[in-house]
Design a protein around this motif. Structure first.
Motif, PDB file in Angstrom:
ATOM      1  N   MET A 195     -60.638 -87.665  -6.319  1.00 56.69           N
ATOM      2  CA  MET A 195     -59.508 -88.301  -7.003  1.00 56.69           C
ATOM      3  C   MET A 195     -59.379 -89.799  -6.726  1.00 56.69           C
ATOM      4  O   MET A 195     -58.550 -90.476  -7.327  1.00 56.69           O
ATOM      5  N   GLY A 196     -60.122 -90.310  -5.797  1.00 60.16           N
ATOM      6  CA  GLY A 196     -60.035 -91.747  -5.534  1.00 60.16           C
ATOM      7  C   GLY A 196     -58.974 -92.107  -4.512  1.00 60.16           C
ATOM      8  O   GLY A 196     -58.165 -91.260  -4.092  1.00 60.16           O
ATOM      9  N   ALA A 197     -58.960 -93.372  -4.137  1.00 57.87           N
ATOM     10  CA  ALA A 197     -58.135 -93.836  -3.021  1.00 57.87           C
ATOM     11  C   ALA A 197     -56.631 -93.809  -3.326  1.00 57.87           C
ATOM     12  O   ALA A 197     -55.810 -93.796  -2.414  1.00 57.87           O
ATOM     13  N   ASP A 198     -56.270 -93.818  -4.611  1.00 58.88           N
ATOM     14  CA  ASP A 198     -54.842 -93.792  -4.958  1.00 58.88           C
ATOM     15  C   ASP A 198     -54.187 -92.448  -4.661  1.00 58.88           C
ATOM     16  O   ASP A 198     -52.971 -92.336  -4.603  1.00 58.88           O
ATOM     17  N   PHE A 199     -55.009 -91.441  -4.519  1.00 54.83           N
ATOM     18  CA  PHE A 199     -54.512 -90.078  -4.318  1.00 54.83           C
ATOM     19  C   PHE A 199     -54.186 -89.893  -2.838  1.00 54.83           C
ATOM     20  O   PHE A 199     -55.008 -89.450  -2.041  1.00 54.83           O
ATOM     21  N   ASP A 200     -52.957 -90.295  -2.452  1.00 51.14           N
ATOM     22  CA  ASP A 200     -52.617 -90.341  -1.025  1.00 51.14           C
ATOM     23  C   ASP A 200     -51.242 -89.761  -0.693  1.00 51.14           C
ATOM     24  O   ASP A 200     -50.749 -89.930   0.412  1.00 51.14           O
ATOM     25  N   THR A 201     -50.613 -89.108  -1.657  1.00 54.95           N
ATOM     26  CA  THR A 201     -49.227 -88.684  -1.455  1.00 54.95           C
ATOM     27  C   THR A 201     -49.076 -87.174  -1.584  1.00 54.95           C
ATOM     28  O   THR A 201     -49.499 -86.576  -2.575  1.00 54.95           O
ATOM     29  N   LEU A 202     -48.469 -86.587  -0.565  1.00 54.83           N
ATOM     30  CA  LEU A 202     -48.204 -85.152  -0.584  1.00 54.83           C
ATOM     31  C   LEU A 202     -46.699 -84.969  -0.366  1.00 54.83           C
ATOM     32  O   LEU A 202     -46.190 -85.103   0.748  1.00 54.83           O
ATOM     33  N   SER A 203     -45.992 -84.721  -1.479  1.00 56.08           N
ATOM     34  CA  SER A 203     -44.537 -84.637  -1.442  1.00 56.08           C
ATOM     35  C   SER A 203     -44.117 -83.198  -1.220  1.00 56.08           C
ATOM     36  O   SER A 203     -44.172 -82.359  -2.118  1.00 56.08           O
ATOM     37  N   MET A 204     -43.725 -82.898   0.012  1.00 54.11           N
ATOM     38  CA  MET A 204     -43.222 -81.553   0.304  1.00 54.11           C
ATOM     39  C   MET A 204     -42.228 -81.604   1.462  1.00 54.11           C
ATOM     40  O   MET A 204     -42.387 -82.372   2.395  1.00 54.11           O
ATOM     41  N   GLY A 205     -41.194 -80.791   1.341  1.00 53.47           N
ATOM     42  CA  GLY A 205     -40.155 -80.740   2.359  1.00 53.47           C
ATOM     43  C   GLY A 205     -38.817 -81.209   1.822  1.00 53.47           C
ATOM     44  O   GLY A 205     -38.733 -82.272   1.208  1.00 53.47           O
ATOM     45  N   MET A 206     -37.782 -80.380   2.028  1.00 48.00           N
ATOM     46  CA  MET A 206     -36.409 -80.673   1.608  1.00 48.00           C
ATOM     47  C   MET A 206     -35.502 -80.481   2.829  1.00 48.00           C
ATOM     48  O   MET A 206     -35.987 -80.331   3.947  1.00 48.00           O
ATOM     49  N   SER A 207     -34.181 -80.479   2.605  1.00 46.81           N
ATOM     50  CA  SER A 207     -33.262 -80.407   3.747  1.00 46.81           C
ATOM     51  C   SER A 207     -33.567 -79.259   4.709  1.00 46.81           C
ATOM     52  O   SER A 207     -33.512 -79.439   5.919  1.00 46.81           O
ATOM     53  N   GLY A 208     -33.895 -78.101   4.162  1.00 42.34           N
ATOM     54  CA  GLY A 208     -34.059 -76.921   5.004  1.00 42.34           C
ATOM     55  C   GLY A 208     -35.426 -76.791   5.647  1.00 42.34           C
ATOM     56  O   GLY A 208     -35.599 -75.990   6.577  1.00 42.34           O
ATOM     57  N   ASP A 209     -36.413 -77.551   5.141  1.00 47.80           N
ATOM     58  CA  ASP A 209     -37.775 -77.292   5.625  1.00 47.80           C
ATOM     59  C   ASP A 209     -38.624 -78.552   5.831  1.00 47.80           C
ATOM     60  O   ASP A 209     -39.841 -78.468   5.955  1.00 47.80           O
ATOM     61  N   TRP A 210     -37.986 -79.722   5.890  1.00 49.19           N
ATOM     62  CA  TRP A 210     -38.792 -80.944   5.977  1.00 49.19           C
ATOM     63  C   TRP A 210     -39.569 -81.038   7.283  1.00 49.19           C
ATOM     64  O   TRP A 210     -40.671 -81.586   7.329  1.00 49.19           O
ATOM     65  N   ASN A 211     -39.010 -80.483   8.359  1.00 46.24           N
ATOM     66  CA  ASN A 211     -39.756 -80.559   9.628  1.00 46.24           C
ATOM     67  C   ASN A 211     -41.006 -79.687   9.600  1.00 46.24           C
ATOM     68  O   ASN A 211     -42.058 -80.076  10.092  1.00 46.24           O
ATOM     69  N   ILE A 212     -40.904 -78.534   8.940  1.00 39.62           N
ATOM     70  CA  ILE A 212     -42.095 -77.682   8.775  1.00 39.62           C
ATOM     71  C   ILE A 212     -43.113 -78.408   7.894  1.00 39.62           C
ATOM     72  O   ILE A 212     -44.317 -78.436   8.191  1.00 39.62           O
ATOM     73  N   ALA A 213     -42.612 -79.027   6.830  1.00 40.48           N
ATOM     74  CA  ALA A 213     -43.505 -79.723   5.892  1.00 40.48           C
ATOM     75  C   ALA A 213     -44.278 -80.841   6.590  1.00 40.48           C
ATOM     76  O   ALA A 213     -45.479 -81.017   6.367  1.00 40.48           O
ATOM     77  N   ILE A 214     -43.604 -81.586   7.442  1.00 42.79           N
ATOM     78  CA  ILE A 214     -44.280 -82.681   8.154  1.00 42.79           C
ATOM     79  C   ILE A 214     -45.353 -82.119   9.087  1.00 42.79           C
ATOM     80  O   ILE A 214     -46.474 -82.626   9.142  1.00 42.79           O
ATOM     81  N   ASP A 215     -45.031 -81.022   9.761  1.00 41.06           N
ATOM     82  CA  ASP A 215     -46.047 -80.372  10.602  1.00 41.06           C
ATOM     83  C   ASP A 215     -47.268 -79.961   9.783  1.00 41.06           C
ATOM     84  O   ASP A 215     -48.394 -79.940  10.287  1.00 41.06           O
ATOM     85  N   GLU A 216     -47.042 -79.638   8.518  1.00 40.45           N
ATOM     86  CA  GLU A 216     -48.146 -79.170   7.671  1.00 40.45           C
ATOM     87  C   GLU A 216     -48.784 -80.299   6.860  1.00 40.45           C
ATOM     88  O   GLU A 216     -49.547 -80.045   5.943  1.00 40.45           O
ATOM     89  N   GLY A 217     -48.421 -81.546   7.155  1.00 36.14           N
ATOM     90  CA  GLY A 217     -49.146 -82.668   6.559  1.00 36.14           C
ATOM     91  C   GLY A 217     -48.446 -83.407   5.434  1.00 36.14           C
ATOM     92  O   GLY A 217     -49.062 -84.214   4.735  1.00 36.14           O
ATOM     93  N   SER A 218     -47.150 -83.163   5.248  1.00 33.81           N
ATOM     94  CA  SER A 218     -46.416 -83.901   4.215  1.00 33.81           C
ATOM     95  C   SER A 218     -46.439 -85.408   4.483  1.00 33.81           C
ATOM     96  O   SER A 218     -46.394 -85.844   5.634  1.00 33.81           O
ATOM     97  N   THR A 219     -46.492 -86.209   3.412  1.00 35.66           N
ATOM     98  CA  THR A 219     -46.365 -87.660   3.565  1.00 35.66           C
ATOM     99  C   THR A 219     -45.075 -88.173   2.928  1.00 35.66           C
ATOM    100  O   THR A 219     -44.786 -89.367   2.987  1.00 35.66           O
ATOM    101  N   MET A 220     -44.328 -87.274   2.286  1.00 33.05           N
ATOM    102  CA  MET A 220     -43.095 -87.681   1.616  1.00 33.05           C
ATOM    103  C   MET A 220     -42.135 -86.505   1.569  1.00 33.05           C
ATOM    104  O   MET A 220     -42.482 -85.437   1.072  1.00 33.05           O
TER     105      MET A 220
END
Ligand SMILES: *Cc1c(COP(=O)(O)O)cnc(C)c1O
Length: 232
Positions: A195-220
């Motif tokens: 996908m090229g160098a621009d493909f750098d964003t993984l948006s996952m995690g909301m109020s109830g689960d953002w800490n889990i999402a960050i552990d799993e590699g979220s960038t946003m």
């Protein structure tokens, strides 16, 4: 002092405390998007005063009204499912569209003519609930295999695929949530090399689960009620 004044003050202090607590816990490489949907302008203003510049909205009419009311240094994130007939309005206002969940909406957004390509995320269906939107993993693989590099998908240069977005199942089962985020992250990593160098964003995690999402590699992370309290 009126009661209204005191209540507003209290509310603003809470917002400040919430933002501080989240910022303390979020690593530097993760962008915090404050989801301000349904929140009135004065509430958004208190988050703005705390230095928040990334705000998420899911209704087009609200996005238009708020973008008009606030300074241009805000980066508006369109996080909700979009109708194709709204693409024209949303494209020029959005810093990033998180919810590209069909080829139709992708093509509608790609038609806009801005000097700068519109940044989008492809939404993947990772939850068990059928109510959530998004591409199935195999659909997405097929689509991107056909189109090659993200910047030239469907032969278009006015849109740029920045990454993926997903919403986990609404459940207390944190192992289930972690499993869904892990799956999205491995799809992201599988696709990234082509996908090229621009493909750098993984948006996952909301109020109830953002800490889990960050552990799993979220960038946003997209956080609403944990900053602003319950929605109106
Ligand atoms: C509303 C919403 C959020 C924020 O939800 P909270 O649970 O209040 O943090 C995040 N992402 C999307 C797509 C939303 O619609």
């Amino acid at each position: 002092m009126s009661l209204d004044y005191i209540l507003t003050k209290m509310n603003n202090n809470t917002i400040q405390t919430n933002i501080d607590a989240i910022r303390d816990a979020v690593p530097e490489h993760v962008t915090l998007v404050a989801v301000s949907k349904t929140q009135p302008l004065d509430v958004i203003a208190s988050a703005y005063a705390e230095g928040i510049r990334d705000f998420g909205e899911n209704r087009v009419a609200e996005l238009v009204e708020k973008a008009d009311a606030f300074p241009d240094d805000i980066r508006w994130h369109a996080i909700g499912h979009l109708q194709t007939n709204k693409a024209k309005v949303v494209a020029p206002l959005s810093h990033l569209v998180h919810a590209v969940d069909s080829t139709r909406i992708y093509e509608a957004l790609a038609q806009h003519k801005n000097p700068k390509p519109l940044d989008v995320l492809l939404q993947v269906h990772i939850a068990e609930e059928s109510s959530k939107f998004g591409f199935l993993e195999d659909e997405l693989r097929a689509l991107l295999a056909l189109s090659g590099d993200g910047n030239e998908t469907f032969g278009n240069t006015s849109i740029r695929i920045k990454g993926l977005m997903g919403m986990a199942t609404y459940t207390k089962d944190t192992a289930q949530i972690a499993k869904e985020f892990k799956g999205l992250r491995s799809l992201f990593e599988e696709l990234a090399p082509s996908m090229g160098a621009d493909f750098d964003t993984l948006s996952m995690g909301m109020s109830g689960d953002w800490n889990i999402a960050i552990d799993e590699g979220s960038t946003m992370i997209r956080v609403g009620s944990a900053i602003f309290g319950a929605r109106h």
